[in-house]
Design a protein around this motif. Structure first.
Motif, PDB file in Angstrom:
ATOM      1  N   ILE A 481      51.539  80.851   6.735  1.00 18.94           N
ATOM      2  CA  ILE A 481      51.809  82.372   6.372  1.00 18.94           C
ATOM      3  C   ILE A 481      52.391  82.583   4.764  1.00 18.94           C
ATOM      4  CG2 ILE A 481      52.813  84.631   6.977  1.00 18.94           C
ATOM      5  CD1 ILE A 481      53.649  83.414   9.590  1.00 18.94           C
ATOM      6  N   THR A 482      51.518  83.170   3.977  1.00 13.90           N
ATOM      7  CA  THR A 482      51.635  83.552   2.590  1.00 13.90           C
ATOM      8  C   THR A 482      52.261  84.928   2.250  1.00 13.90           C
ATOM      9  OG1 THR A 482      50.225  81.595   1.832  1.00 13.90           O
ATOM     10  CG2 THR A 482      51.170  83.066   0.151  1.00 13.90           C
ATOM     11  N   TRP A 483      53.310  85.084   1.649  1.00 16.58           N
ATOM     12  CA  TRP A 483      53.988  86.504   1.415  1.00 16.58           C
ATOM     13  C   TRP A 483      54.045  86.830  -0.141  1.00 16.58           C
ATOM     14  CZ3 TRP A 483      58.381  86.580  -1.275  1.00 16.58           C
ATOM     15  CH2 TRP A 483      59.221  85.410  -1.197  1.00 16.58           C
ATOM     16  N   TRP A 484      53.877  87.876  -0.614  1.00 14.95           N
ATOM     17  CA  TRP A 484      53.988  88.254  -1.926  1.00 14.95           C
ATOM     18  C   TRP A 484      54.926  89.506  -1.906  1.00 14.95           C
ATOM     19  CZ3 TRP A 484      49.418  86.747   0.201  1.00 14.95           C
ATOM     20  CH2 TRP A 484      48.669  85.741  -0.268  1.00 14.95           C
ATOM     21  N   VAL A 485      55.492  89.666  -2.978  1.00 13.12           N
ATOM     22  CA  VAL A 485      56.188  91.045  -3.334  1.00 13.12           C
ATOM     23  C   VAL A 485      55.899  91.691  -4.326  1.00 13.12           C
ATOM     24  CG1 VAL A 485      58.561  92.250  -3.400  1.00 13.12           C
ATOM     25  CG2 VAL A 485      58.348  90.121  -1.825  1.00 13.12           C
ATOM     26  N   TYR A 486      55.298  93.037  -4.627  1.00 12.82           N
ATOM     27  CA  TYR A 486      54.891  93.514  -5.964  1.00 12.82           C
ATOM     28  C   TYR A 486      55.670  94.738  -5.999  1.00 12.82           C
ATOM     29  CZ  TYR A 486      50.564  90.557  -5.528  1.00 12.82           C
ATOM     30  OH  TYR A 486      49.805  89.690  -5.640  1.00 12.82           O
ATOM     31  N   ALA A 487      55.898  95.038  -7.397  1.00 13.47           N
ATOM     32  CA  ALA A 487      56.539  96.398  -7.546  1.00 13.47           C
ATOM     33  C   ALA A 487      55.505  97.134  -8.184  1.00 13.47           C
ATOM     34  CB  ALA A 487      57.636  96.156  -8.948  1.00 13.47           C
ATOM     35  N   SER A 488      55.121  98.500  -7.598  1.00 12.16           N
ATOM     36  CA  SER A 488      53.970  99.281  -7.681  1.00 12.16           C
ATOM     37  C   SER A 488      54.394 100.616  -8.140  1.00 12.16           C
ATOM     38  CB  SER A 488      53.160  99.437  -6.644  1.00 12.16           C
ATOM     39  OG  SER A 488      52.107 100.156  -6.543  1.00 12.16           O
ATOM     40  N   LEU A 493      48.981  98.935  -3.367  1.00 13.61           N
ATOM     41  CA  LEU A 493      48.975  97.731  -4.187  1.00 13.61           C
ATOM     42  C   LEU A 493      47.461  97.967  -4.912  1.00 13.61           C
ATOM     43  CD1 LEU A 493      50.202  95.096  -4.769  1.00 13.61           C
ATOM     44  CD2 LEU A 493      48.828  94.188  -2.886  1.00 13.61           C
ATOM     45  N   GLY A 494      47.709  97.637  -6.058  1.00 14.46           N
ATOM     46  CA  GLY A 494      46.708  98.006  -7.115  1.00 14.46           C
ATOM     47  C   GLY A 494      46.816  96.627  -8.005  1.00 14.46           C
ATOM     48  N   VAL A 495      45.776  96.455  -8.836  1.00 15.04           N
ATOM     49  CA  VAL A 495      45.368  95.755  -9.857  1.00 15.04           C
ATOM     50  C   VAL A 495      46.373  95.384 -10.764  1.00 15.04           C
ATOM     51  CG1 VAL A 495      43.725  94.715 -11.632  1.00 15.04           C
ATOM     52  CG2 VAL A 495      42.965  95.458  -9.612  1.00 15.04           C
ATOM     53  N   GLY A 496      46.928  96.447 -11.424  1.00 20.21           N
ATOM     54  CA  GLY A 496      48.132  96.569 -12.341  1.00 20.21           C
ATOM     55  C   GLY A 496      49.387  96.184 -11.875  1.00 20.21           C
ATOM     56  N   ASP A 497      49.523  96.254 -10.443  1.00 22.71           N
ATOM     57  CA  ASP A 497      51.064  96.001 -10.033  1.00 22.71           C
ATOM     58  C   ASP A 497      51.673  94.592 -10.299  1.00 22.71           C
ATOM     59  OD1 ASP A 497      50.816  98.578  -8.930  1.00 22.71           O
ATOM     60  OD2 ASP A 497      50.342  97.928  -6.869  1.00 22.71           O
ATOM     61  N   THR A 498      53.110  94.753 -10.525  1.00 19.44           N
ATOM     62  CA  THR A 498      53.805  93.413 -11.172  1.00 19.44           C
ATOM     63  C   THR A 498      54.186  92.459  -9.827  1.00 19.44           C
ATOM     64  OG1 THR A 498      54.465  94.600 -12.673  1.00 19.44           O
ATOM     65  CG2 THR A 498      55.786  92.816 -12.371  1.00 19.44           C
ATOM     66  N   LEU A 499      53.834  91.360 -10.034  1.00 23.60           N
ATOM     67  CA  LEU A 499      54.215  90.462  -9.008  1.00 23.60           C
ATOM     68  C   LEU A 499      55.832  90.095  -9.250  1.00 23.60           C
ATOM     69  CD1 LEU A 499      53.640  88.575  -6.587  1.00 23.60           C
ATOM     70  CD2 LEU A 499      52.953  86.841  -8.121  1.00 23.60           C
ATOM     71  N   ILE A 500      56.624  90.259  -8.038  1.00 23.70           N
ATOM     72  CA  ILE A 500      57.956  90.008  -8.031  1.00 23.70           C
ATOM     73  C   ILE A 500      58.211  88.646  -7.698  1.00 23.70           C
ATOM     74  CG2 ILE A 500      60.289  90.835  -7.480  1.00 23.70           C
ATOM     75  CD1 ILE A 500      59.182  92.546  -9.272  1.00 23.70           C
ATOM     76  N   ALA A 501      57.922  88.215  -6.336  1.00 28.02           N
ATOM     77  CA  ALA A 501      58.234  86.865  -5.973  1.00 28.02           C
ATOM     78  C   ALA A 501      57.039  86.603  -4.845  1.00 28.02           C
ATOM     79  CB  ALA A 501      59.324  86.991  -5.007  1.00 28.02           C
ATOM     80  N   THR A 502      56.820  85.283  -4.672  1.00 26.36           N
ATOM     81  CA  THR A 502      55.836  84.963  -3.340  1.00 26.36           C
ATOM     82  C   THR A 502      56.247  83.464  -2.970  1.00 26.36           C
ATOM     83  OG1 THR A 502      53.366  84.453  -3.278  1.00 26.36           O
ATOM     84  CG2 THR A 502      54.454  83.969  -5.233  1.00 26.36           C
TER      85      THR A 502
END
Length: 696
Positions: A481-488, A493-502
């Protein structure tokens, strides 16, 4: 030739046909027998003028019987079998076309006149060839009607006085048909009678470029031609149809095979053109024979020379030729499960194979083999190859790839042998098979999220941030299971959102929740309202709809701190203003942190609307309640746009209102007013936060 001899010849040809029909289309017997007498296809009338809504019937002659009429251009309706055409109700033009059984066409032009009240004759003008027949129809007037000829320029024309059925004379000229109704009103139609044209003459002037031999079932090589010529004296206008036959003797008959056929554009008077052959030689029988070429065009009026002289040709026996006849699926269609199938490979040549025959089966997501992409499922070989006409039927097996969604797969079989002379049939593609995932899967979800409601642009998240992953189903997972956290900036969730952690964790068992998964990272440097979005992915989870979690709105503002300026009343222009050179951009969040002052005073702040900003959202928060704090908004000229009362029971958290119709580049003021009369909560000196959010 007498009729009896002609019938006997046809019967003999028909009796020979079953033995001669091998692998190719048989030549039309009727075309052979009538070629010498067939004239070009013609349509009568070739031009006509009719009133709107009237009917005229077209007929055809020449060509190959089996005529079909249609409207090539313009409006109206036509019976495809009888040629009866009914004009539309509006004036205009139309083109009527007839097509014979050989595909030849002829056209007639129709002029549609506006319908004039009174008696009319349809058609009112037309052009026909000698001896043609036309049905005239009376339109309007008062019946019954009588028909007559008032001019007879075509020799001896005739018209039925009761029905209007007209027959042109045998000579070119002009006739006039007249109709009279019961009130003695009359109407006329002029018929222009013309002679038959005979200006185009196609023939095959050379067959020197045709092959002397070919391999049965093999490809016809390039560069083989015959020469077509129009001897004139007129330019051709119709498409030219040609056919090359393989005949057992030097004459066309009912059992001859079509080697190749096609069309060519019309040729001008005296012009010639080479016509190239293509395709595949017949599969057999091998032996000596002849190639014969025929040509046909709708405007060729001399069909007697449309067949070439016979050219000697030998069809050679076919060497070794391996053909993949069929490929079948015989196994399961479940992702991750076993697959199996069978194939048939045949030596369709007439010579025994002597080299090893190799075969391979590939798996593909489309019906075309892609080297390096489509994997091999199974392979094998037949040492020494196959004898002529014999087959092998190997089976194959493998495993379908694991997947959580359905896919359509194809088997692609390829064969190879050193003595195989024809690579064109060395590959076969199966029908598509839908391979479905297993019936049960895990379903991962985000649970128990912990996050903070505020942050600082460019800084670490700060505070506790974590979540857990749960599999509530009775099916254990098998994939990572892979997880990602983004700031939107929004909840999607969109192309320009910032990856916080994964990161990733191992699969979860049935009805299992993971341990707490903490995460950290930095907020984007742009101050705004943000959402944290947690996204999950596992190859064995086919339910993406619940694989994400979105936080409520989080304040991540650019922060300015009030400098302790003196209190002011609301008289403009302000004498004391907090000015931090703030320019607020679209989607930017600015926070001004201040201290609540004494009663009936304002804290005033000046800022500028940045490019593209047309609205501002205002919100104020404070930590102690039971006191009144109002927001005011002015232009630089002192116009009060809006004021709102933030009641004590709305705080902390308070209201948020929007000011519309801002002008980018203009300066504005926001004021916080403190109403502390009679308060007992000690609000004076307590902190407050003023939030300004620009929107486009």
């Amino acid at each position: 030739m007498t009729m009896a001899r002609r019938i006997v010849k046809r019967l003999l040809a028909l009796l020979m046909m079953p033995a001669l029909l091998v692998a190719c289309q048989p030549f039309a017997l009727r075309d052979v027998l009538e070629a010498a007498t067939r004239t070009k296809l013609a349509i009568d009338p070739s031009a006509a003028t009719v009133p709107a809504g009237a009917t005229v019937t077209f007929s055809a002659d020449g060509g190959v019987r089996g005529y079909v009429f249609d409207i090539a251009a313009g409006g109206g309706a036509i019976d495809p079998a009888t040629g009866a055409y009914t004009a539309p109700l509006a004036a205009g033009t139309a083109v009527i076309r007839v097509t014979d059984a050989a595909g030849a066409t002829a056209e007639a032009a129709v002029t549609i006149d506006e319908l004039i009240s009174g008696l009319n004759l349809s058609p009112s003008a037309l052009t026909v060839t000698v001896s043609s027949e036309v049905q005239f129809v009376a339109v309007g007037g008062t019946g019954p009607y009588s028909f007559a000829l008032s001019a007879t320029g075509s020799g001896s024309p005739d018209v039925n006085t009761a029905t209007g059925y007209y027959v042109a004379g045998s000579s070119p000229g002009a006739d006039v048909v007249q109709v009279t109704d019961t009130l003695l009103n009359t109407a006329t139609a002029t018929v222009t009678v013309v002679a038959l044209s005979s200006a185009v003459d196609y023939s095959i002037v050379s067959t020197a470029g045709l092959p002397a031999s070919g391999v049965a079932g093999g490809p016809i090589p390039g560069g083989l031609t015959f020469t077509l010529q129009n001897a004139g004296p007129g330019d051709g206008a119709a498409t030219v149809h040609w056919t090359v036959y393989l005949s057992a003797n030097a004459a066309l008959d009912g059992g001859d095979l079509v080697l190749d056929d096609g069309t060519s554009g019309p040729l001008a008077d005296g012009a010639s053109a080479p016509i190239a052959l293509a395709g595949t030689y017949p599969a057999g029988p091998a032996g000596a024979g002849f190639l014969i070429v025929t040509v046909d065009a709708a405007d060729d009026t001399t069909p007697g020379n449309n067949t070439s002289a016979a050219s000697a040709f030998t069809l050679l026996p076919r060497p070794v030729d391996y053909d993949v006849i069929v490929v079948n699926n015989t196994g399961g269609l479940v992702a991750g499960g076993a697959l199996s199938g069978s194939i048939q490979i045949q030596n369709i040549g007439s010579v025994d194979g002597s080299r090893t025959l190799y075969w391979s089966v590939y798996r593909s997501l489309d019906a075309a083999y892609t080297p390096g992409v489509d994997p091999v499922i199974d392979s094998g070989s037949v040492p020494g190859g196959l004898t002529a006409g014999n087959s092998t039927n190997p089976s194959f097996s493998g495993t379908w790839p694991e997947d959580s969604i359905p896919h359509t797969y194809y088997y692609i079989v390829k064969v190879m042998a050193e003595d195989d002379i024809n690579a064109a049939n060395d590959e076969q593609v199966s029908a598509g098979f839908v391979v479905n995932p297993p019936a049960a899967f895990p379903d991962y979800q985000v649970v128990n999220p912990i996050f903070q409601f505020t942050g600082t642009p460019g800084a670490a998240l700060g505070g506790a941030h974590s979540f857990q992953i749960q599999n509530p189903t009775p099916t254990p997972g098998t994939k990572t299971i892979t997880w990602w956290v983004y700031a939107s900036l929004d909840a999607t969730l969109g192309v320009g959102d910032t990856l916080i952690a994964t990161s990733s964790i191992g699969p979860l068992g049935a009805s299992t929740t993971s341990g707490v998964i903490p995460f950290g990272g930095n907020w984007p440097g742009f101050g705004s309202y943000y959402h944290l979005i947690v996204l999950l992915d596992a190859d064995d989870d086919p339910y993406p709809a619940n694989d994400s979690w979105v936080s409520p709105e989080i304040e991540v503002p650019i922060n300015y701190v009030e400098g302790g300026e003196s209190n002011n009343d609301h008289t403009l222009p302000f004498t004391q203003v907090s000015d931090y050179s703030i320019t607020i951009m679209p989607n930017q969040l600015v926070q001004i942190s201040g201290i609540m002052d004494i009663w009936d005073k304002y804290d005033n702040f000046r800022w500028t609307a940045g490019p593209g900003m047309t609205r501002i959202e205002l919100k104020i928060k404070w930590n102690t309640g039971f006191d009144d704090c109002d927001l005011y908004f002015w232009t630089s000229g002192g116009t009060e746009f809006k004021s709102d009362d933030a009641d004590p029971d709305e705080e902390p958290g308070g209201m948020r209102f929007t000011i519309f119709s801002l002008t980018p580049g203009n300066t504005y003021y926001t004021a916080a007013y403190f109403y502390l009369a009679g308060n007992t909560s000690g609000s004076t000196g307590q902190p407050y936060r003023l939030l300004l959010f620009g929107t486009p």
